[in-house]
Design an enzyme around this catalytic site. Structure first.
Site, mmCIF file in Angstrom:
data_model
loop_
_atom_site.group_PDB
_atom_site.id
_atom_site.type_symbol
_atom_site.label_atom_id
_atom_site.label_comp_id
_atom_site.label_asym_id
_atom_site.label_seq_id
_atom_site.Cartn_x
_atom_site.Cartn_y
_atom_site.Cartn_z
ATOM 1 C CG ASP A 9 -1.627 1.254 1.470
ATOM 2 O OD1 ASP A 9 -2.285 1.710 0.532
ATOM 3 O OD2 ASP A 9 -1.549 1.816 2.591
ATOM 4 C CG ASP A 11 -2.039 7.409 0.094
ATOM 5 O OD1 ASP A 11 -1.187 8.287 -0.044
ATOM 6 O OD2 ASP A 11 -2.847 7.080 -0.796
ATOM 7 N N GLY A 52 -10.480 6.769 -1.408
ATOM 8 C CA GLY A 52 -10.681 7.444 -2.692
ATOM 9 C C GLY A 52 -11.064 8.897 -2.462
ATOM 10 N N GLY A 53 -10.316 9.805 -3.072
ATOM 11 C CA GLY A 53 -10.541 11.234 -2.849
ATOM 12 C C GLY A 53 -11.911 11.706 -3.320
ATOM 13 N NE ARG A 56 -10.762 10.113 2.369
ATOM 14 C CZ ARG A 56 -9.559 9.702 1.924
ATOM 15 N NH1 ARG A 56 -8.649 10.594 1.557
ATOM 16 N NH2 ARG A 56 -9.267 8.435 1.884
ATOM 17 C CG HIS A 82 -9.849 13.671 -7.130
ATOM 18 N ND1 HIS A 82 -9.216 12.781 -7.953
ATOM 19 C CD2 HIS A 82 -9.473 13.350 -5.863
ATOM 20 C CE1 HIS A 82 -8.510 11.946 -7.215
ATOM 21 N NE2 HIS A 82 -8.650 12.254 -5.954
ATOM 22 C CB THR A 122 -2.203 2.589 -3.618
ATOM 23 O OG1 THR A 122 -2.724 3.776 -3.014
ATOM 24 C CG2 THR A 122 -1.742 2.941 -5.014
ATOM 25 C CB THR A 124 -3.541 7.333 -3.817
ATOM 26 O OG1 THR A 124 -3.621 8.760 -3.877
ATOM 27 C CG2 THR A 124 -2.196 6.897 -4.344
ATOM 28 C CG ASN A 128 -1.705 11.498 -5.963
ATOM 29 O OD1 ASN A 128 -1.483 12.503 -6.625
ATOM 30 N ND2 ASN A 128 -2.861 11.242 -5.399
HETATM 31 C C1 XBP Z 1 -5.642 5.870 0.357
HETATM 32 C C2 XBP Z 1 -6.813 6.651 -0.030
HETATM 33 C C3 XBP Z 1 -6.662 7.709 -1.022
HETATM 34 C C4 XBP Z 1 -5.929 8.921 -0.522
HETATM 35 C C5 XBP Z 1 -6.162 10.091 -1.407
HETATM 36 O O1 XBP Z 1 -6.054 4.629 0.951
HETATM 37 O O2 XBP Z 1 -7.904 6.406 0.452
HETATM 38 O O3 XBP Z 1 -7.947 8.094 -1.421
HETATM 39 O O4 XBP Z 1 -6.408 9.276 0.758
HETATM 40 O O5 XBP Z 1 -5.833 9.808 -2.731
HETATM 41 P P1 XBP Z 1 -5.100 3.360 0.927
HETATM 42 P P2 XBP Z 1 -6.787 10.206 -3.958
HETATM 43 O O6 XBP Z 1 -3.848 3.748 1.645
HETATM 44 O O7 XBP Z 1 -5.858 2.318 1.685
HETATM 45 O O8 XBP Z 1 -4.852 2.974 -0.509
HETATM 46 O O9 XBP Z 1 -7.326 11.583 -3.669
HETATM 47 O O10 XBP Z 1 -5.890 10.167 -5.169
HETATM 48 O O11 XBP Z 1 -7.891 9.182 -3.997
HETATM 49 MG MG MG Z 2 -3.011 3.081 3.430
#
Ligand code: XBP
Ligand code: MG
Length: 252
Positions: A9, A11, A52-53, A56, A82, A122, A124, A128
């Site tokens: 992963d 983030d 997911g941004g 979210r 986004h 991931t 994200t 990124n």
């Molecule tokens: C990471 C996420 C992502 C980031 C933001 O979760 O949930 O949405 O917070 O990135 P994980 P984006 O570590 O479980 O993969 O805005 O690009 O979605």
């Molecule tokens: Mg994570």
């Protein structure tokens, strides 16, 4: 059973991206668009329940802003916000402002030397990931990962296991040949759902998550001179994670 590959992963696992990367990038995008949306550290902790941004932002409006009247083109607005947020996050990551967590660079380098295959899974946005790797792990390091599975490449984000299934299929490997690395409950549900034995390293946002089913839960990967602490799971008697540790964990 031989360990062939490690799936990471991003983030919260490779780097503490959420509090000081994604969160301020969202806030900047909101301010630039003239919106009065603002996510402080405590609120963001709750919003992280949704991965997911784009997802979210919609969750925030639906659950925290009953006063906000959605325009007809709300989905487009979210998509534009986004994109702006991704540009802001990328610029921040490109300044090298988001360091790797303890032990990450060392372990990745050791794994490569040992011939283990590496991949990323991931939720994200792909951009990124590549910017973060390039500027915090080092130039050319995105090539260390034979698959970078990210973002909307699968329709259902974590806790769905889809992104891990996708990465495993691309690598032509069975879950039993691999270990996953996660930092959150949603991430762990995804990796376990794909049948992957999982090592968890917690962070400030995920300390109180339910990590039932994890092979081990650690404060971080640790380093030979900077021991980690084991919170739950297998005790392998070593306060840092290296390839020998991973092979032993995989055998359990
Ligand atoms: C990471 C996420 C992502 C980031 C933001 O979760 O949930 O949405 O917070 O990135 P994980 P984006 O570590 O479980 O993969 O805005 O690009 O979605
Ligand atoms: Mg994570």
């Amino acid at each position: 059973m031989t360990l062939h590959a490690l799936l990471f992963d991003v983030d919260g696992t490779l780097a503490d991206t959420e509090r000081d990367g994604h969160r301020p990038a969202f806030n900047q995008a909101f301010a630039d668009a003239g919106l009065d949306w603002h996510w402080d550290v405590a609120l963001y902790s709750k919003l992280l329940a949704v991965t997911g941004g784009k997802e979210r932002m919609k969750h925030y409006i639906d659950h925290y802003r009953p006063d906000y009247r959605k325009p007809d083109n709300f989905d487009e607005l979210v998509a534009e916000l986004h994109k702006a947020k991704t540009r802001i996050y990328s610029a921040l990551a490109a300044q090298g402002g988001i360091p790797m967590r303890p032990g990450v660079k060392r372990l990745l380098a050791e794994a490569r030397t040992a011939g283990l295959r590496l991949a990323i899974a991931t939720t994200t946005t792909p951009e990124n990931v590549t910017v973060l790797l390039e500027h915090s792990l080092g130039a050319g390091t995105q090539d260390w990962f034979e698959v970078i599975a990210a973002g909307d490449i699968v329709p259902a984000k974590k806790p769905a296991p889809d992104i891990y299934h996708y990465a495993l299929e691309k690598m032509g490997l069975a879950a039993a040949d691999c270990l996953a690395f996660e930092d959150s409950e949603n991430g762990l549900r995804a990796s376990l759902g794909a049948g992957l034995k999982t090592l968890v390293t917690v962070n400030d946002y995920t300390l109180d998550h339910d990590f039932t089913g994890a092979a081990v839960v650690l404060t971080n990967l640790g380093d030979p001179g900077a021991p980690n602490r084991r919170i739950a799971g297998a005790d392998l008697g070593q306060p840092f994670v290296d390839v020998a540790y991973l092979r032993a964990l995989h055998q359990l």
